[in-house]
Design a protein around this motif. Structure first.
Motif, PDB file in Angstrom:
ATOM      1  N   UNK A  12       0.832  -1.200   0.000  1.00  0.00           N
ATOM      2  CA  UNK A  12       0.000   0.000   0.000  1.00  0.00           C
ATOM      3  C   UNK A  12       0.874   1.261   0.000  1.00  0.00           C
ATOM      4  N   UNK A  13       1.874   1.295   0.862  1.00  0.00           N
ATOM      5  CA  UNK A  13       2.768   2.451   0.929  1.00  0.00           C
ATOM      6  C   UNK A  13       3.585   2.613  -0.349  1.00  0.00           C
ATOM      7  N   UNK A  14       3.964   1.523  -0.953  1.00  0.00           N
ATOM      8  CA  UNK A  14       4.683   1.567  -2.221  1.00  0.00           C
ATOM      9  C   UNK A  14       3.826   2.200  -3.319  1.00  0.00           C
ATOM     10  N   UNK A  15       2.566   1.832  -3.367  1.00  0.00           N
ATOM     11  CA  UNK A  15       1.657   2.412  -4.364  1.00  0.00           C
ATOM     12  C   UNK A  15       1.480   3.913  -4.132  1.00  0.00           C
ATOM     13  N   UNK A  16       1.390   4.313  -2.894  1.00  0.00           N
ATOM     14  CA  UNK A  16       1.265   5.744  -2.588  1.00  0.00           C
ATOM     15  C   UNK A  16       2.535   6.478  -3.022  1.00  0.00           C
ATOM     16  N   UNK A  17       3.686   5.902  -2.765  1.00  0.00           N
ATOM     17  CA  UNK A  17       4.955   6.526  -3.171  1.00  0.00           C
ATOM     18  C   UNK A  17       5.046   6.655  -4.692  1.00  0.00           C
ATOM     19  N   UNK A  18       4.663   5.631  -5.397  1.00  0.00           N
ATOM     20  CA  UNK A  18       4.707   5.677  -6.857  1.00  0.00           C
ATOM     21  C   UNK A  18       3.772   6.753  -7.387  1.00  0.00           C
ATOM     22  N   UNK A  19       2.559   6.809  -6.844  1.00  0.00           N
ATOM     23  CA  UNK A  19       1.588   7.812  -7.269  1.00  0.00           C
ATOM     24  C   UNK A  19       2.102   9.222  -6.992  1.00  0.00           C
ATOM     25  N   UNK A  20       2.656   9.429  -5.820  1.00  0.00           N
ATOM     26  CA  UNK A  20       3.204  10.748  -5.463  1.00  0.00           C
ATOM     27  C   UNK A  20       4.367  11.127  -6.375  1.00  0.00           C
ATOM     28  N   UNK A  21       5.220  10.174  -6.667  1.00  0.00           N
ATOM     29  CA  UNK A  21       6.369  10.434  -7.529  1.00  0.00           C
ATOM     30  C   UNK A  21       5.923  10.835  -8.928  1.00  0.00           C
ATOM     31  N   UNK A  22       4.942  10.162  -9.457  1.00  0.00           N
ATOM     32  CA  UNK A  22       4.432  10.495 -10.795  1.00  0.00           C
ATOM     33  C   UNK A  22       3.850  11.906 -10.797  1.00  0.00           C
ATOM     34  N   UNK A  23       3.084  12.249  -9.776  1.00  0.00           N
ATOM     35  CA  UNK A  23       2.487  13.582  -9.690  1.00  0.00           C
ATOM     36  C   UNK A  23       3.563  14.659  -9.581  1.00  0.00           C
ATOM     37  N   UNK A  24       4.549  14.418  -8.741  1.00  0.00           N
ATOM     38  CA  UNK A  24       5.642  15.384  -8.588  1.00  0.00           C
ATOM     39  C   UNK A  24       6.413  15.534  -9.896  1.00  0.00           C
ATOM     40  N   UNK A  25       6.649  14.436 -10.581  1.00  0.00           N
ATOM     41  CA  UNK A  25       7.357  14.477 -11.861  1.00  0.00           C
ATOM     42  C   UNK A  25       6.595  15.340 -12.866  1.00  0.00           C
ATOM     43  N   UNK A  26       5.277  15.180 -12.938  1.00  0.00           N
ATOM     44  CA  UNK A  26       4.475  15.973 -13.873  1.00  0.00           C
ATOM     45  C   UNK A  26       4.544  17.458 -13.529  1.00  0.00           C
ATOM     46  N   UNK A  27       4.460  17.779 -12.262  1.00  0.00           N
ATOM     47  CA  UNK A  27       4.518  19.181 -11.831  1.00  0.00           C
ATOM     48  C   UNK A  27       5.871  19.788 -12.167  1.00  0.00           C
ATOM     49  N   UNK A  28       6.939  19.062 -11.868  1.00  0.00           N
ATOM     50  CA  UNK A  28       8.287  19.558 -12.151  1.00  0.00           C
ATOM     51  C   UNK A  28       8.477  19.753 -13.647  1.00  0.00           C
ATOM     52  N   UNK A  29       7.998  18.817 -14.448  1.00  0.00           N
ATOM     53  CA  UNK A  29       8.121  18.928 -15.904  1.00  0.00           C
ATOM     54  C   UNK A  29       7.411  20.174 -16.429  1.00  0.00           C
ATOM     55  N   UNK A  30       6.182  20.418 -15.938  1.00  0.00           N
ATOM     56  CA  UNK A  30       5.452  21.614 -16.363  1.00  0.00           C
ATOM     57  C   UNK A  30       6.173  22.880 -15.937  1.00  0.00           C
ATOM     58  N   UNK A  31       6.651  22.904 -14.706  1.00  0.00           N
ATOM     59  CA  UNK A  31       7.325  24.100 -14.215  1.00  0.00           C
ATOM     60  C   UNK A  31       8.648  24.346 -14.937  1.00  0.00           C
ATOM     61  N   UNK A  32       9.374  23.306 -15.267  1.00  0.00           N
ATOM     62  CA  UNK A  32      10.603  23.485 -16.041  1.00  0.00           C
ATOM     63  C   UNK A  32      10.291  24.052 -17.417  1.00  0.00           C
ATOM     64  N   UNK A  33       9.205  23.578 -18.023  1.00  0.00           N
ATOM     65  CA  UNK A  33       8.790  24.109 -19.324  1.00  0.00           C
ATOM     66  C   UNK A  33       8.466  25.591 -19.193  1.00  0.00           C
ATOM     67  N   UNK A  34       7.760  25.949 -18.129  1.00  0.00           N
ATOM     68  CA  UNK A  34       7.398  27.351 -17.908  1.00  0.00           C
ATOM     69  C   UNK A  34       8.641  28.194 -17.687  1.00  0.00           C
TER      70      UNK A  34
END
Length: 163
Positions: A12-34
Motif C-alpha cells: 500500500x505504501x509503495x503504491x502511494x509513493x509511486x503515485x506521489x512520484x508520478x504527480x511530482x514528476x508531472x509538476x516539475x516537468x510543467x514548471x521546467x517548461x514554464x
C-alpha cells in the motif's frame, strides 16, 4: 498473520509513493517548461505553438493573469492564430469573473473569425452573464445556422427563450 499485515502495508505504501512520484514528476516537468519559456521571453516573441502550449499550462494551473500576460504580449494582427489568442484571453477573464473584459476579447475573436463556433458560444455565454439576452440569442442562433446539431446552443437557446 503479522507478516501478511506488514506485506500488505508495504504494498500500500509503495503504491502511494509511486503515485506521489508520478504527480511530482508531472509538476516539475510543467514548471521546467514554464521556466525555460519565461527565460526566452527576454528574447523576441516566442513561437506560436509555444505560446499556446504555455497558455494551456497556465489555464490548467488556473494562473489566469500569467496566461493573459503571455497571450497579450504575443498577439499580433498578422498572426493567423489571433482569434485563438483572443478567445483564450476572454476565457481567462471569464474565469476571473470579469465579464466585461471577457466580452471585449470574445468580440475581438469574433471580429477575426466570425464563423467560429467556439467563439460564438463563448460570446453567447458572456452575453448571458452580462444580461444581454437578445445578443446571446443572436449568437446561439448563428451557431445553429453553422451547425444545427449543436447541443449546447440548442440548450442555451431554450433557456434564453423562456426568460
Amino acid at each position: 498473520m503479522l507478516k501478511i499485515y506488514l506485506v500488505s502495508l508495504m504494498i500500500f505504501l509503495l503504491l502511494i509513493c509511486i503515485s506521489s512520484t508520478i504527480t511530482i514528476y508531472k509538476i516539475v516537468r510543467k514548471n521546467l517548461y514554464i521556466i525555460n519559456n519565461n527565460l526566452s521571453h527576454s528574447k523576441k516573441n516566442i513561437q506560436v505553438e509555444k505560446v499556446l502550449e504555455l497558455a494551456k499550462i497556465y489555464i490548467h494551473q488556473k494562473r489566469w493573469l500569467s496566461c493573459i500576460i503571455i497571450l497579450e504580449k504575443n498577439v499580433t494582427t498578422k498572426d493567423k492564430f489571433v482569434a485563438i489568442y483572443y478567445n483564450n484571453i476572454g476565457f481567462c477573464y471569464y474565469s476571473l469573473k470579469i465579464y466585461t473584459l471577457s466580452e471585449y476579447y470574445y468580440h475581438k475573436a469574433f471580429q477575426e473569425k466570425p464563423a467560429d463556433i467556439v467563439t460564438l458560444c463563448n460570446l453567447g455565454q458572456v452575453y448571458k452573464k452580462n444580461k444581454k439576452y437578445k445578443q446571446a440569442i443572436t449568437m446561439y442562433q448563428k451557431v445553429l445556422q453553422l451547425e444545427n446539431s449543436n447541443h449546447i446552443a440548442q440548450k442555451e437557446l431554450k433557456i434564453l427563450l423562456k426568460t
